[in-house]
Design a protein around this motif. Structure first.
Motif, PDB file in Angstrom:
ATOM      1  N   ASP A 178       5.075  -8.199  -9.149  1.00 48.50           N
ATOM      2  CA  ASP A 178       5.939  -7.247  -9.835  1.00 48.50           C
ATOM      3  C   ASP A 178       5.108  -6.195 -10.577  1.00 48.50           C
ATOM      4  N   GLN A 179       4.017  -6.618 -11.212  1.00 48.19           N
ATOM      5  CA  GLN A 179       3.151  -5.663 -11.905  1.00 48.19           C
ATOM      6  C   GLN A 179       2.523  -4.681 -10.917  1.00 48.19           C
ATOM      7  N   ASP A 180       2.188  -5.165  -9.751  1.00 43.45           N
ATOM      8  CA  ASP A 180       1.653  -4.309  -8.695  1.00 43.45           C
ATOM      9  C   ASP A 180       2.663  -3.231  -8.321  1.00 43.45           C
ATOM     10  N   LEU A 181       3.915  -3.623  -8.185  1.00 43.14           N
ATOM     11  CA  LEU A 181       4.988  -2.677  -7.879  1.00 43.14           C
ATOM     12  C   LEU A 181       5.152  -1.658  -8.999  1.00 43.14           C
ATOM     13  N   TYR A 182       5.203  -2.130 -10.256  1.00 47.59           N
ATOM     14  CA  TYR A 182       5.436  -1.242 -11.391  1.00 47.59           C
ATOM     15  C   TYR A 182       4.353  -0.165 -11.484  1.00 47.59           C
ATOM     16  N   LEU A 183       3.087  -0.569 -11.362  1.00 47.76           N
ATOM     17  CA  LEU A 183       1.999   0.390 -11.528  1.00 47.76           C
ATOM     18  C   LEU A 183       1.957   1.400 -10.390  1.00 47.76           C
ATOM     19  N   LYS A 184       2.269   0.957  -9.183  1.00 49.16           N
ATOM     20  CA  LYS A 184       2.287   1.890  -8.055  1.00 49.16           C
ATOM     21  C   LYS A 184       3.431   2.884  -8.182  1.00 49.16           C
ATOM     22  N   PHE A 221      -3.035 -10.667 -12.345  1.00 47.75           N
ATOM     23  CA  PHE A 221      -2.680  -9.454 -13.073  1.00 47.75           C
ATOM     24  C   PHE A 221      -3.908  -8.560 -13.221  1.00 47.75           C
ATOM     25  N   ALA A 222      -5.061  -9.166 -13.547  1.00 49.03           N
ATOM     26  CA  ALA A 222      -6.284  -8.382 -13.704  1.00 49.03           C
ATOM     27  C   ALA A 222      -6.680  -7.701 -12.395  1.00 49.03           C
ATOM     28  N   GLN A 223      -6.490  -8.386 -11.277  1.00 50.43           N
ATOM     29  CA  GLN A 223      -6.786  -7.776  -9.981  1.00 50.43           C
ATOM     30  C   GLN A 223      -5.889  -6.570  -9.718  1.00 50.43           C
ATOM     31  N   VAL A 224      -4.619  -6.692 -10.100  1.00 51.33           N
ATOM     32  CA  VAL A 224      -3.674  -5.582  -9.952  1.00 51.33           C
ATOM     33  C   VAL A 224      -4.119  -4.394 -10.796  1.00 51.33           C
TER      34      VAL A 224
END
Length: 279
Positions: A178-184, A221-224
């Motif tokens: 989800d964090q990956d989606l939000y940041l993109k 999360f850190a990888q994202v």
């Protein structure tokens, strides 16, 4: 404006009824619910199909094998036919005006690519325990924003056509997808906070965020965050050099510690206030 509710299901049929009934209560009517089962037991799949039977707004799909949340959620977006999408976990629920408030904002703000609101932390029976208080409007178009500490959370909705212009969600992620989606999505335009509690988040032993995978959540999360830094071509952050390669979550989050400082938070608050005035 059609809305696609995206549900990644894996052996959660017993708790899905609350989610199902919350969708039936939506004040906004133009929606579909896309369910993708990640190789649950036959009994689980049959129970889900029994609950949704007879309502054409619900569409049920299956993964051939257990593939994980990254793959499943990525496929769900592909399966969606709505202009706006939003994930709801099968063991959670949304409030009756959740979809209506999101669609209203997208119609009002043509530059909006993503919206989010507040969620209520609930017990295993969906009885309220405490609201998640950290959600608030974030500063848009800031290359150093990484949703750390977390402010963007449930109920998140986004424009599918804008999502398709991104690198799309990383299917390899087991947590923090989800964090990956939000940041993109953040990198594609403006995002807006809806100051309402629209999502009921159930805490129980079987939830993904409550199981043993939680120990790995910081690493994912850190990888994202690290990949977002690279996408944005950042070399330095707060006077510190960003590493060429990912090594550990501690190294990445150490770069962001300044964002918890008082001076930074004051500057951020001023920027967000000006953003609200001139947007």
């Amino acid at each position: 404006m059609k809305f696609s509710i995206l549900i990644a299901h894996y052996n959660n049929a017993a708790l899905f009824k609350d989610c199902y009934h919350s969708l039936l209560k939506q004040t906004y009517r133009d929606w579909e619910a896309v369910i993708l089962d990640d190789a649950s037991t036959e009994q689980e799949k049959e129970e889900i199909q029994s609950i949704i039977r007879g309502d054409k707004r619900f569409k049920f799909f299956e993964n051939e094998k257990n593939s994980g949340v990254g793959v499943t959620k990525s496929k769900l977006i592909e399966l969606a036919t709505g202009e706006i999408c939003g994930f709801v976990d099968p063991d959670d629920a949304i409030l009756p005006t959740a979809i209506e408030s999101a669609v209203h904002l997208f119609k009002q703000k043509k530059n909006a690519v993503l919206t989010y609101s507040r969620f209520m932390i609930c017990d295993k029976n969906l009885n309220p325990i405490a609201p998640f208080k950290s959600s608030k409007q974030v500063q848009n178009r800031n290359p150093y924003f990484f949703n750390y500490p977390i402010q963007i959370a449930h109920f998140v909705t986004f424009r599918k056509d804008i999502y398709e212009q991104t690198e799309k969600m990383n299917p390899e992620l087991k947590i923090a997808e989800d964090q990956d989606l939000y940041l993109k999505m953040y990198e594609q335009g403006n995002i807006y906070f809806i100051n309402d509690t629209n999502y009921l988040y159930r805490t129980h032993d079987g939830g993904i965020s409550q199981n043993n995978n939680k120990e790995k959540s910081y690493d994912y999360f850190a990888q994202v965050v690290f990949k977002a830094m690279k996408r944005r071509n950042l070399k330095m952050i707060n006077g510190k050099k960003i590493p060429e390669k990912y090594s550990s979550d501690k190294e990445i989050f150490a770069l962001l510690e300044y964002q918890n400082g008082i001076l930074y938070r004051i500057k951020k608050k001023i920027s967000i206030t000006l953003q609200k005035i001139f947007r």
